[in-house]
Design an enzyme around this catalytic site. Structure first.
Site, PDB file in Angstrom:
ATOM      1  N   PHE A  30       0.845  -1.199   0.000  1.00 54.71           N
ATOM      2  CA  PHE A  30       0.000   0.000   0.000  1.00 54.71           C
ATOM      3  C   PHE A  30       0.881   1.250   0.000  1.00 54.71           C
ATOM      4  CE2 PHE A  30      -2.422  -3.471   1.773  1.00 54.71           C
ATOM      5  CZ  PHE A  30      -3.667  -3.333   1.181  1.00 54.71           C
ATOM      6  N   ALA A  90       2.815   6.344   5.056  1.00 59.21           N
ATOM      7  CA  ALA A  90       1.874   6.217   6.166  1.00 59.21           C
ATOM      8  C   ALA A  90       2.046   7.341   7.181  1.00 59.21           C
ATOM      9  CB  ALA A  90       2.042   4.858   6.843  1.00 59.21           C
ATOM     10  N   VAL A 128       2.228  -1.815   4.488  1.00 50.64           N
ATOM     11  CA  VAL A 128       1.929  -0.401   4.348  1.00 50.64           C
ATOM     12  C   VAL A 128       3.249   0.361   4.365  1.00 50.64           C
ATOM     13  CG1 VAL A 128       0.723   1.539   5.422  1.00 50.64           C
ATOM     14  CG2 VAL A 128      -0.236  -0.758   5.583  1.00 50.64           C
ATOM     15  N   CYS A 129       3.472   1.210   3.374  1.00 48.90           N
ATOM     16  CA  CYS A 129       4.735   1.958   3.302  1.00 48.90           C
ATOM     17  C   CYS A 129       4.865   2.932   4.476  1.00 48.90           C
ATOM     18  CB  CYS A 129       4.811   2.732   1.995  1.00 48.90           C
ATOM     19  SG  CYS A 129       6.203   3.880   1.963  1.00 48.90           S
ATOM     20  N   VAL A 130       5.949   2.826   5.190  1.00 52.37           N
ATOM     21  CA  VAL A 130       6.118   3.637   6.402  1.00 52.37           C
ATOM     22  C   VAL A 130       6.186   5.142   6.103  1.00 52.37           C
ATOM     23  CG1 VAL A 130       8.639   3.264   6.454  1.00 52.37           C
ATOM     24  CG2 VAL A 130       7.452   3.962   8.532  1.00 52.37           C
TER      25      VAL A 130
END
Lengths: 119, 121, 98
Positions: free
Chosen positions: A39, A82, A77-79
């Site tokens: 994501f 995010a 989920v891409c940090v």
């Protein structure tokens, strides 16, 4: 066949996450593996546990979590994306994990096909 | 077994109006760190990402265009721009802030066909 | 190569730009791009031209959702999500024209 999926848009706002979900389900039904869903961009909003759609609507977040649990899909989920958008461990839905962009690159390297859904 | 794949990043969106250009660049830098064969393509409004002289003070968004010049430090040296996209926007190679290879549409199509992974932002 | 388009050609140039670049291969129209494959759309003539050298597919559930299931341009092949999966396998790479 081993699939990687990238989702670049948030839930409800854009059809991307719905299309990706139905694609993943169809791939699994055909006996393929969906190894990881990554994501990125506003796609990180698919992982918010604060999501509360109306009762008669699909629950996009929970739907991903359920599909992942049943089929051992890694929901990442891409940090960086995010944190920009206020998605953190404390509001991360169950079944998702936060990690770096390297996980996207790894999907490209390890999967036979990488399919992107976005705007 | 070789783990090196041909990654192509296709940039078709202008900078600042949306975040795609910046976040695409972040993926490119990481991909290079994985020692993959990386190509960057700029076409359609994506060519605006490379326009010289971006001054973003007035919109209070970070000017990330200098990063394109740093790409060669990450061994990302294959930058391609589609000719028609430049021409139809009143731009020439001299307007771009970094050295690129300009390709015709046919050449661009052929290059895309040679890739293992194509990511479009 | 499989080219995946998801925008209506009426207010986005993704399909037109894709057609100008892709000399061969296959195109799958999903989401709002399905309008491009409907009879009477201003883009129909351009799509028919492209069909001379490209195979064009449309995602049926997206067409049906938009009430356009009965106006598919002849020669365009309708697929379901399973067919979408098959197309990504029969082509070595795919590109989503976002």
């Amino acid at each position: 066949m081993k699939f990687g999926i990238v989702i670049n848009e948030g839930p409800y706002q854009h059809q991307a996450s719905d299309s990706a979900y139905l694609f993943a389900k169809a791939a699994i039904a055909k006996g393929h593996e969906v190894w990881r869903v990554f994501f990125y961009h506003d796609g990180v909003n698919n992982a918010s546990k604060l999501t509360e759609p109306p009762q008669d609507d699909r629950h996009i977040v929970n739907r991903w979590a359920k599909l992942a649990e049943e089929n051992k899909i890694d929901l990442v989920v891409c940090v960086a994306a995010a944190l920009r958008r206020g998605i953190k461990e404390e509001n991360l839905a169950q079944g998702f994990r936060i990690s770096g962009l390297g996980q996207l690159v790894e999907s490209g390297i390890k999967c036979d096909r990488l399919i992107t859904f976005g705007d | 077994m070789s783990d090196v794949k041909k990654f192509m990043f296709v940039n078709r969106k202008a900078p600042y109006g949306t975040i795609y250009a910046l976040e695409s660049l972040e993926v490119v830098l990481i991909t290079a760190a994985f020692d993959q064969d990386v190509s960057l393509v700029f076409m359609d409004d994506g060519v605006y990402q490379l326009k010289k002289g971006q001054q973003t003070k007035g919109i209070e968004i970070k000017n990330f265009s200098p990063t394109y010049r740093a790409l060669e430090d990450y061994d990302v040296e294959k930058l391609y721009v589609e000719q028609e996209s430049l021409t139809s926007r009143g731009l020439t190679e001299d307007d771009l802030l970094v050295g690129v290879t300009v390709l015709s549409r046919a050449e661009m199509g052929a290059l895309m066909d040679q890739q293992d992974v194509v990511l479009s932002f | 190569m499989l080219h995946i388009i998801n925008k209506s050609p009426s207010n986005n140039s993704a399909l037109e730009n894709c057609l100008s670049i892709a000399a061969s291969g296959e195109i799958l129209l999903i989401e709002d791009a399905v309008y491009a494959a409907t009879k009477g759309n201003a883009f129909e003539a351009k799509l028919r031209d492209a069909m001379g050298h490209l195979k064009v597919y449309v995602l049926q559930p997206d067409l049906d959702a938009r009430g356009m299931g009965d106006r598919l341009v002849e020669g365009v092949t309708a697929v379901d999500y399973g067919g979408f999966v098959d197309l990504t396998i029969s082509n070595n790479t795919c590109q989503s024209w976002l």
